[in-house]
Enzyme design. Structure first.
Site, PDB file in Angstrom:
ATOM      1  CE  LYS A 126      67.108 -13.288 -17.619  1.00 39.23           C
ATOM      2  NZ  LYS A 126      66.839 -13.534 -19.138  1.00 39.23           N
ATOM      3  CB  ALA A 157      54.291 -12.614 -20.332  1.00 40.72           C
ATOM      4  CD  GLU A 159      59.253 -20.532 -23.172  1.00 36.74           C
ATOM      5  OE1 GLU A 159      59.582 -21.495 -24.137  1.00 36.74           O
ATOM      6  OE2 GLU A 159      60.212 -20.382 -22.179  1.00 36.74           O
ATOM      7  CG  ASP A 183      67.868 -16.567 -30.292  1.00 33.71           C
ATOM      8  OD1 ASP A 183      67.586 -17.340 -31.093  1.00 33.71           O
ATOM      9  OD2 ASP A 183      68.103 -16.975 -28.974  1.00 33.71           O
TER      10      ASP A 183
HETATM   11  P1  ATP Z   1      68.465 -17.466 -21.405  1.00 32.54           P
HETATM   12  O1  ATP Z   1      68.813 -17.909 -22.982  1.00 32.54           O
HETATM   13  O2  ATP Z   1      68.989 -16.277 -20.936  1.00 32.54           O
HETATM   14  O3  ATP Z   1      68.770 -18.669 -20.755  1.00 32.54           O
HETATM   15  P2  ATP Z   1      65.804 -18.243 -21.357  1.00 32.54           P
HETATM   16  O4  ATP Z   1      64.423 -17.582 -21.920  1.00 32.54           O
HETATM   17  O5  ATP Z   1      66.007 -19.751 -21.447  1.00 32.54           O
HETATM   18  O6  ATP Z   1      66.890 -17.236 -21.978  1.00 32.54           O
HETATM   19  P3  ATP Z   1      65.208 -16.589 -19.092  1.00 32.54           P
HETATM   20  O7  ATP Z   1      65.154 -15.355 -19.746  1.00 32.54           O
HETATM   21  O8  ATP Z   1      65.822 -16.653 -18.034  1.00 32.54           O
HETATM   22  O9  ATP Z   1      65.551 -17.741 -19.782  1.00 32.54           O
HETATM   23  O10 ATP Z   1      63.563 -17.207 -18.742  1.00 32.54           O
HETATM   24  C1  ATP Z   1      63.424 -18.458 -18.236  1.00 32.54           C
HETATM   25  C2  ATP Z   1      61.703 -18.921 -18.422  1.00 32.54           C
HETATM   26  O11 ATP Z   1      61.190 -18.192 -17.385  1.00 32.54           O
HETATM   27  C3  ATP Z   1      61.287 -18.443 -19.838  1.00 32.54           C
HETATM   28  O12 ATP Z   1      61.420 -19.500 -20.526  1.00 32.54           O
HETATM   29  C4  ATP Z   1      59.746 -18.093 -19.473  1.00 32.54           C
HETATM   30  O13 ATP Z   1      59.002 -19.509 -19.441  1.00 32.54           O
HETATM   31  C5  ATP Z   1      59.876 -17.540 -18.205  1.00 32.54           C
HETATM   32  N1  ATP Z   1      59.921 -15.985 -18.166  1.00 32.54           N
HETATM   33  C6  ATP Z   1      60.901 -15.460 -18.324  1.00 32.54           C
HETATM   34  N2  ATP Z   1      60.433 -13.926 -18.396  1.00 32.54           N
HETATM   35  C7  ATP Z   1      59.223 -14.048 -18.010  1.00 32.54           C
HETATM   36  C8  ATP Z   1      58.238 -12.915 -17.717  1.00 32.54           C
HETATM   37  N3  ATP Z   1      58.383 -11.502 -17.850  1.00 32.54           N
HETATM   38  N4  ATP Z   1      56.803 -13.797 -17.644  1.00 32.54           N
HETATM   39  C9  ATP Z   1      56.500 -14.947 -17.501  1.00 32.54           C
HETATM   40  N5  ATP Z   1      57.496 -15.856 -17.649  1.00 32.54           N
HETATM   41  C10 ATP Z   1      58.714 -15.420 -17.891  1.00 32.54           C
END
Ligand code: ATP
Length: 309
Positions: free
Chosen positions: A41, A92, A96, A135
């Site tokens: 990230k 992962a 999601e 959350d």
């Molecule tokens: P925020 O509220 O912090 O913006 P978010 O879940 O929308 O949270 P991120 O945590 O930045 O944003 O993640 C963005 C996207 O990247 C997620 O929705 C997911 O699809 C993907 N993602 C995040 N972490 C992983 C991971 N460890 N493995 C695979 N995909 C991931």
């Protein structure tokens, strides 16, 4: 022993974008030194400063660091350069849980049972660390290549402090597993936290969250997995909040399982102290619920998980 060597952007080969967050993108990457695949990230420092989100990012880092568990996405390490912060995390591969739910419409009872059991195990661990996620929702649950769950997004999570008798954030004591209101560890919150449709009634009414607030979220998720719909859906946030506060809960005629219905009913209990899992029996009460009949709770993450593809 923890690997504390400083990393640089050049230590990784960045590949495809896995997703987009509010502060930047998440990339699939490979660590050149050992070939390990990971998710990175990349958070823009400018953006974090502009939006005044330093606390959010620090919380995410600190609590992910504290909560090392097979059902929680692992933060391997963080590093920074002049423009960005980098969170190097376990990947992962299947994205999601929400995406899979949307694709399939709804899950069958055995699939929902397995995922709920993993969520219960993950929450029990978080709560044992005094961490409230605040959350919990299918967007914040990632799916691994072998279809297990990983809880993510700890930006709004809270480490509860032991009681000190005063007013304010993180006061009180106990929480899910103790049973009296005075013992309930809670975090005061003046701003709205979480996501409207999963928000707990105690946050709306008394402006606090506690471990049992995550159990409310769990009730919403079980309903959602089995129906594809939200229990308190409405056209606006205001109307959603009204339905939550009145506990205006209706089950569709084709709700697929009486046991699941019973569990949703006990999780979506208005009084957090009365919520299943939050009373004196704690998590044993949840594990012993009829809905979980047949679940082997030992190391769920090593058991075969339902393939959603
Ligand atoms: P925020 O509220 O912090 O913006 P978010 O879940 O929308 O949270 P991120 O945590 O930045 O944003 O993640 C963005 C996207 O990247 C997620 O929705 C997911 O699809 C993907 N993602 C995040 N972490 C992983 C991971 N460890 N493995 C695979 N995909 C991931």
């Amino acid at each position: 022993m923890a690997d504390s060597r400083k990393r640089y952007r050049e230590d990784f080969e960045f590949r495809t974008v896995l997703g987009e967050g509010s502060f930047g993108q998440v990339y699939e990457a490979e660590e050149k030194a050992n070939g390990r695949r990971c998710a990175i990230k990349v958070l823009s420092k400018d953006h974090i400063m502009r939006e005044d989100k330093i606390r959010y990012v620090t919380t995410e880092r600190d609590l992910l660091d504290l909560c090392k568990h097979p059902l929680v996405v692992r933060l391997y390490y963080t590093f920074s350069d002049p423009s960005s912060l980098y969170f190097v995390m376990e990947i992962a591969e299947n994205g999601e849980l929400l995406t899979w739910l949307r694709t399939l419409g709804r899950f069958d009872v055995p699939t929902s049972q397995f995922h709920m059991a993993e969520l219960v195990s993950a929450l029990e661990f978080l709560h044992s660390k005094n961490v409230v996620h605040r959350d919990l929702k299918p967007e914040n649950v990632l799916i691994t290549a072998d279809w297990h769950l990983k809880i993510t997004d700890f930006g709004t999570a809270k480490l509860l402090e032991p009681a000190d008798g005063g007013e304010g954030e993180g006061e009180g004591d106990g929480g899910a597993g103790d049973g009296t209101a005075s013992e309930t560890t809670m975090a005061r919150s003046n701003s709205f936290l979480g996501t409207a449709e999963y928000v707990s009634p105690e946050l709306l009414t008394d402006k606090y969250t506690c471990k049992a607030s995550d159990l409310w979220g769990l009730g919403c998720i079980l309903y959602q997995l089995l129906t594809g719909a939200m229990p308190f859906h409405a056209a606006t946030d205001y109307l959603i909040f009204q339905r939550i506060q009145k506990r205006d809960l209706k089950f569709p005629d084709d709700f697929p399982s009486d046991e699941a219905r019973g569990l949703v009913d006990e999780l979506l209990e208005l009084d957090p102290v009365e919520r299943i899992g939050a009373g004196p029996g704690g998590y044993d009460m949840l594990r012993d619920h009829f809905f979980f009949e047949g679940v082997n709770w030992e190391r769920l993450w090593e058991q075969p998980a339902p393939d959603l593809s």
